[in-house]
Scaffold this motif. Structure first.
Motif, PDB file in Angstrom:
ATOM      1  N   ILE A 179       0.843  -1.199   0.000  1.00 16.07           N
ATOM      2  CA  ILE A 179       0.000   0.000   0.000  1.00 16.07           C
ATOM      3  C   ILE A 179       0.874   1.243   0.000  1.00 16.07           C
ATOM      4  N   LEU A 180       0.510   2.180  -0.848  1.00 15.04           N
ATOM      5  CA  LEU A 180       1.068   3.527  -0.779  1.00 15.04           C
ATOM      6  C   LEU A 180      -0.073   4.445  -0.371  1.00 15.04           C
ATOM      7  N   PHE A 181       0.049   5.033   0.810  1.00 14.01           N
ATOM      8  CA  PHE A 181      -0.896   6.035   1.269  1.00 14.01           C
ATOM      9  C   PHE A 181      -0.367   7.371   0.765  1.00 14.01           C
ATOM     10  N   GLY A 182      -1.207   8.153   0.111  1.00 11.85           N
ATOM     11  CA  GLY A 182      -0.756   9.420  -0.440  1.00 11.85           C
ATOM     12  C   GLY A 182      -1.667  10.566  -0.078  1.00 11.85           C
ATOM     13  N   HIS A 183      -1.076  11.728   0.096  1.00 13.64           N
ATOM     14  CA  HIS A 183      -1.826  12.940   0.419  1.00 13.64           C
ATOM     15  C   HIS A 183      -1.204  14.097  -0.356  1.00 13.64           C
ATOM     16  N   VAL A 184      -2.045  14.980  -0.873  1.00  8.96           N
ATOM     17  CA  VAL A 184      -1.561  16.158  -1.590  1.00  8.96           C
ATOM     18  C   VAL A 184      -2.043  17.410  -0.866  1.00  8.96           C
ATOM     19  N   ILE A 185      -1.098  18.293  -0.585  1.00  5.60           N
ATOM     20  CA  ILE A 185      -1.424  19.606  -0.036  1.00  5.60           C
ATOM     21  C   ILE A 185      -1.644  20.539  -1.217  1.00  5.60           C
ATOM     22  N   ASP A 186      -2.813  21.138  -1.273  1.00  3.30           N
ATOM     23  CA  ASP A 186      -3.147  22.042  -2.373  1.00  3.30           C
ATOM     24  C   ASP A 186      -2.257  23.276  -2.305  1.00  3.30           C
TER      25      ASP A 186
END
Length: 146
Positions: free
Chosen positions: A35-42
């Motif tokens: 699993i790759l958990f990913g998050h993007v900060i706008d």
């Protein structure tokens, strides 16, 4: 039945974030997937302010690790589950999510949450989940808000 080997879980800090993470771990436990958990900060609200995006990404990663510590621990303790990683990037959400996080990882499955935008807001800003459904080259699972 489809067996997933690589799962990307898009974390957005919203009400479905925990459900997305737990569902990703559940599938990985059944399929032996990584699993790759990913998050993007706008980055759009910060582009003219000279913000230190590296520090912002580090702080976001620490917050996510703290909030989902029990989910990550469950995944890492399970011998069936493959490698578990968390990656936080800054940029325009749709493009950064797809081009910098999802495509390089090349998952079999992307899991994301529904934000529940009003029809008016959806018409102007669109939806990340709709963007992923239309642009990913793999299955996309959208977790509904409860």
């Amino acid at each position: 039945m489809q067996r997933y080997k690589k799962i990307f879980a898009a974390l957005d800090g919203g009400s479905t974030q925990r459900a997305v993470a737990e569902h990703a771990v559940g599938i990985a436990e059944n399929d032996g997937a990584e699993i790759l958990f990913g998050h993007v900060i706008d980055s759009v609200p910060y582009e003219a302010n000279g913000v230190d995006f590296n520090a912002l990404c580090q702080a976001a990663a620490e917050r996510i690790e703290e909030e989902l510590d029990d989910v990550f621990e469950r995944a890492t303790e399970n011998e069936v589950v493959g490698e578990i990683n968390l990656q936080v990037s800054a940029g325009r959400i749709n493009e950064t999510l797809l081009e910098q996080l999802i495509e390089p990882f090349d998952p079999d499955l992307v899991i994301c949450g529904e934000r529940g935008l009003s029809n008016f807001k959806y018409a102007f800003v669109g939806s990340v989940s709709t963007y992923l459904i239309r642009n990913c080259n793999c299955d996309v699972l959208v977790m509904k808000q409860r």
